[in-house]
Design a protein around this motif. Structure first.
Motif, PDB file in Angstrom:
ATOM      1  N   CYS A 170       0.841  -1.187   0.000  1.00 35.98           N
ATOM      2  CA  CYS A 170       0.000   0.000   0.000  1.00 35.98           C
ATOM      3  C   CYS A 170       0.883   1.245   0.000  1.00 35.98           C
ATOM      4  CB  CYS A 170      -0.948   0.019   1.197  1.00 35.98           C
ATOM      5  SG  CYS A 170      -0.119  -0.073   2.806  1.00 35.98           S
ATOM      6  N   GLY A 171       0.295   2.362  -0.396  1.00 36.03           N
ATOM      7  CA  GLY A 171       1.058   3.598  -0.424  1.00 36.03           C
ATOM      8  C   GLY A 171       0.206   4.759  -0.875  1.00 36.03           C
ATOM      9  N   SER A 172       0.785   5.957  -0.837  1.00 38.19           N
ATOM     10  CA  SER A 172       0.061   7.161  -1.225  1.00 38.19           C
ATOM     11  C   SER A 172       1.014   8.123  -1.931  1.00 38.19           C
ATOM     12  CB  SER A 172      -0.557   7.832  -0.001  1.00 38.19           C
ATOM     13  OG  SER A 172       0.431   8.124   0.972  1.00 38.19           O
ATOM     14  N   PHE A 173       0.410   8.981  -2.761  1.00 34.14           N
ATOM     15  CA  PHE A 173       1.188   9.909  -3.574  1.00 34.14           C
ATOM     16  C   PHE A 173       0.557  11.307  -3.544  1.00 34.14           C
ATOM     17  CE2 PHE A 173       1.407   5.650  -5.385  1.00 34.14           C
ATOM     18  CZ  PHE A 173       2.776   5.434  -5.444  1.00 34.14           C
ATOM     19  N   PHE A 174       1.362  12.296  -3.926  1.00 29.38           N
ATOM     20  CA  PHE A 174       0.914  13.690  -4.045  1.00 29.38           C
ATOM     21  C   PHE A 174       0.365  14.208  -2.714  1.00 29.38           C
ATOM     22  CE2 PHE A 174      -0.279  11.422  -8.071  1.00 29.38           C
ATOM     23  CZ  PHE A 174       0.866  11.785  -8.775  1.00 29.38           C
ATOM     24  N   LYS A 175       1.235  14.290  -1.748  1.00 27.47           N
ATOM     25  CA  LYS A 175       0.837  14.682  -0.407  1.00 27.47           C
ATOM     26  C   LYS A 175       0.438  16.153  -0.360  1.00 27.47           C
ATOM     27  CE  LYS A 175       2.396  13.009   3.286  1.00 27.47           C
ATOM     28  NZ  LYS A 175       3.177  12.657   4.499  1.00 27.47           N
ATOM     29  N   LEU A 182      -3.769  10.554  -3.981  1.00 26.56           N
ATOM     30  CA  LEU A 182      -3.960   9.211  -4.541  1.00 26.56           C
ATOM     31  C   LEU A 182      -3.346   8.165  -3.622  1.00 26.56           C
ATOM     32  CD1 LEU A 182      -4.931   7.584  -7.054  1.00 26.56           C
ATOM     33  CD2 LEU A 182      -2.597   7.807  -7.938  1.00 26.56           C
ATOM     34  N   SER A 183      -4.091   7.097  -3.366  1.00 26.04           N
ATOM     35  CA  SER A 183      -3.556   5.997  -2.569  1.00 26.04           C
ATOM     36  C   SER A 183      -4.051   4.664  -3.132  1.00 26.04           C
ATOM     37  CB  SER A 183      -3.954   6.123  -1.095  1.00 26.04           C
ATOM     38  OG  SER A 183      -5.356   6.097  -0.941  1.00 26.04           O
ATOM     39  N   ALA A 207      -8.008  -5.469  -3.933  1.00 27.97           N
ATOM     40  CA  ALA A 207      -7.360  -4.235  -4.374  1.00 27.97           C
ATOM     41  C   ALA A 207      -8.318  -3.068  -4.185  1.00 27.97           C
ATOM     42  CB  ALA A 207      -6.934  -4.335  -5.834  1.00 27.97           C
ATOM     43  N   ARG A 208      -7.750  -1.913  -3.874  1.00 24.26           N
ATOM     44  CA  ARG A 208      -8.551  -0.699  -3.741  1.00 24.26           C
ATOM     45  C   ARG A 208      -7.739   0.500  -4.220  1.00 24.26           C
ATOM     46  NH1 ARG A 208     -10.533   1.609   1.989  1.00 24.26           N
ATOM     47  NH2 ARG A 208      -8.288   1.814   2.162  1.00 24.26           N
ATOM     48  N   LEU A 209      -8.405   1.410  -4.931  1.00 26.85           N
ATOM     49  CA  LEU A 209      -7.797   2.655  -5.383  1.00 26.85           C
ATOM     50  C   LEU A 209      -8.646   3.807  -4.856  1.00 26.85           C
ATOM     51  CD1 LEU A 209      -5.445   3.690  -7.180  1.00 26.85           C
ATOM     52  CD2 LEU A 209      -7.122   3.855  -9.035  1.00 26.85           C
ATOM     53  N   THR A 210      -7.995   4.801  -4.222  1.00 29.03           N
ATOM     54  CA  THR A 210      -8.714   5.902  -3.577  1.00 29.03           C
ATOM     55  C   THR A 210      -8.188   7.233  -4.089  1.00 29.03           C
ATOM     56  OG1 THR A 210      -9.010   4.566  -1.574  1.00 29.03           O
ATOM     57  CG2 THR A 210      -9.367   6.935  -1.381  1.00 29.03           C
ATOM     58  N   GLY A 216     -11.093  16.010   3.025  1.00 32.76           N
ATOM     59  CA  GLY A 216     -12.377  15.519   3.502  1.00 32.76           C
ATOM     60  C   GLY A 216     -13.155  14.687   2.514  1.00 32.76           C
ATOM     61  N   LEU A 217     -12.803  14.765   1.222  1.00 33.21           N
ATOM     62  CA  LEU A 217     -13.551  14.045   0.182  1.00 33.21           C
ATOM     63  C   LEU A 217     -12.715  12.903  -0.375  1.00 33.21           C
ATOM     64  CD1 LEU A 217     -15.959  13.772  -1.793  1.00 33.21           C
ATOM     65  CD2 LEU A 217     -14.773  15.399  -3.289  1.00 33.21           C
ATOM     66  N   GLN A 218     -13.329  11.727  -0.502  1.00 30.16           N
ATOM     67  CA  GLN A 218     -12.658  10.601  -1.143  1.00 30.16           C
ATOM     68  C   GLN A 218     -13.642   9.819  -1.998  1.00 30.16           C
ATOM     69  OE1 GLN A 218     -11.711   6.972   1.191  1.00 30.16           O
ATOM     70  NE2 GLN A 218     -12.291   8.167   2.999  1.00 30.16           N
ATOM     71  N   VAL A 219     -13.110   9.296  -3.106  1.00 38.30           N
ATOM     72  CA  VAL A 219     -13.853   8.418  -3.998  1.00 38.30           C
ATOM     73  C   VAL A 219     -13.017   7.153  -4.148  1.00 38.30           C
ATOM     74  CG1 VAL A 219     -14.849   8.134  -6.294  1.00 38.30           C
ATOM     75  CG2 VAL A 219     -14.817  10.397  -5.211  1.00 38.30           C
ATOM     76  N   ALA A 220     -13.629   5.976  -3.932  1.00 32.88           N
ATOM     77  CA  ALA A 220     -12.852   4.737  -3.904  1.00 32.88           C
ATOM     78  C   ALA A 220     -13.541   3.640  -4.695  1.00 32.88           C
ATOM     79  CB  ALA A 220     -12.640   4.286  -2.462  1.00 32.88           C
ATOM     80  N   GLY A 221     -12.727   2.790  -5.324  1.00 32.32           N
ATOM     81  CA  GLY A 221     -13.214   1.592  -5.990  1.00 32.32           C
ATOM     82  C   GLY A 221     -12.478   0.374  -5.459  1.00 32.32           C
ATOM     83  N   SER A 222     -13.194  -0.732  -5.234  1.00 29.66           N
ATOM     84  CA  SER A 222     -12.601  -1.935  -4.648  1.00 29.66           C
ATOM     85  C   SER A 222     -12.934  -3.159  -5.486  1.00 29.66           C
ATOM     86  CB  SER A 222     -13.121  -2.160  -3.214  1.00 29.66           C
ATOM     87  OG  SER A 222     -12.898  -1.039  -2.389  1.00 29.66           O
TER      88      SER A 222
END
Length: 351
Positions: A170-175, A182-183, A207-210, A216-222
């Motif tokens: 797992c990881g995240s980008f563009f802090k 993106l994570s 797998a999940r992409l967020t 405060g806003l997130q959109v995720a697909g699993s």
């Protein structure tokens, strides 16, 4: 006479020496003492840093409906967490209601964009399953689609609180300040639930992409693909959702569907469901919330649909006490089942 004089003179010298102040320690001696004290403090700090942080909670309450009333103990958890090294940590969480280990993993965090986790933990599927643990969740019960398709009270027979044994990247980008745009999560699991070895040679994939475009806003697909049991029965799940949780407002919705292979050659079962949540933090301690929650166990039979309408009130007067009151109207499409009114009260004691 001479002897007496010598004795008196000796006593006088001793008295003068006794009244003289002791010699002050030298700079070298003081430096040595400071270094010794630093060494002792550093050793003690290292010992304390290696000790786990201990926390936990107890959740108990009561429930009433037209057909039953009962007290219950929902969860009794003890959590141990700590760091072995600056980028290597661990967690162990034990459940004492139906005793079992629910979390036990090591996590290595070399970079923001790449972390590795090994052990038993939450499956990276759904916003609510991973980001809304019981002490953050607004309601007493999780939605039907999550419970029936993600290992809480799964159609395939698993009762694993949304967890499994495996390994995950797992990881995240563009802090940004307080969040990452993106994570991702990608894991390989046994597919058999808590503390159970795999019963077949295949491994399940989750797998999940967020995406978090603003704070405060997130959109995720699993996505979840797997085969469970010795007969390699199919277990596939899809999910998508969005959540805004910032300041006083909480709005969240998810859709979850899946295909489940049935034992003894009974074919496959397609299921789907979705929920929508809205809440408002009236004050720092008080939050009302409502939820619409519907699920079809068999998408080809509308009679399999159950829809729950829930109104809840969350009150947390102090940090270590949460009080939750829920009213749920259970609406069954099947004429064989009777609709119900259910009132639940739960208290959470946190330590």
């Amino acid at each position: 006479m001479k002897t007496i004089f010598v004795g008196l003179f000796s006593l006088l010298i001793l008295g003068v020496q006794a009244r003289e102040p002791a010699a002050e320690p030298s700079v070298a001696e003081l430096s040595a003492e400071v270094e010794a004290l630093k060494a002792k403090t550093s050793t003690w700090d290292r010992i304390l840093a290696r000790l786990p942080e201990i926390s936990g909670y107890v959740q108990a309450g009561c429930e009433w409906s037209e057909t039953s009333s009962s007290f219950f103990i929902k969860r009794v958890r003890l959590n141990l967490a700590g760091a072995i090294a600056p980028k290597l940590d661990y967690r162990v969480q034990v459940e004492f209601v139906s005793p079992k280990i629910v979390d036990a993993y090591l996590r290595y965090r070399p970079f923001d964009g790449l972390n590795f986790q090994l052990g038993e933990f939450k499956l990276p599927f759904s916003i609510e399953n991973t980001e809304y643990p019981p002490l953050k969740y607004e309601f007493i019960e999780y939605p039907l689609s999550l419970c029936r398709l993600m290992g809480f009270n799964d159609i395939c027979g698993l009762s694993a609180t949304g967890r499994d044994m495996g390994a995950m990247l797992c990881g995240s980008f563009f802090k940004r300040e307080g969040f990452s745009i993106l994570s991702y999560n990608f894991g390989v699991f046994n597919g058999e639930g808590l503390n159970i070895k795999d019963k077949n040679k295949s491994k399940d994939i989750a797998a999940r992409l967020t995406l978090r475009p603003v704070a405060g806003l997130q959109v995720a697909g699993s996505y979840y693909w797997g085969e469970y049991g010795a007969d390699y029965l199919k277990r596939v799940r899809y999910g998508a959702g969005a959540c805004y949780d910032r300041g006083p407002l909480v709005v969240r919705a998810e859709w979850i569907c899946g295909t489940t292979g049935l034992p003894q050659g009974a074919g496959e079962l397609d299921s789907d469901g979705w929920y929508a949540v809205g809440g408002w933090r009236v004050t720092r301690t008080l939050m009302p919330a409502v939820r619409y929650d519907t699920f079809r166990e068999n998408t080809f039979e509308n009679a399999s649909r159950q829809t729950n309408y829930t109104a809840g009130l969350l009150w947390q007067p102090v940090k270590f006490l949460r009080c939750q009151l829920n009213y749920t109207y259970e609406d069954y499409a099947s004429h064989a089942a009777s609709n119900r009114n259910v009132v639940s009260l739960m208290l959470s004691g946190i330590f």
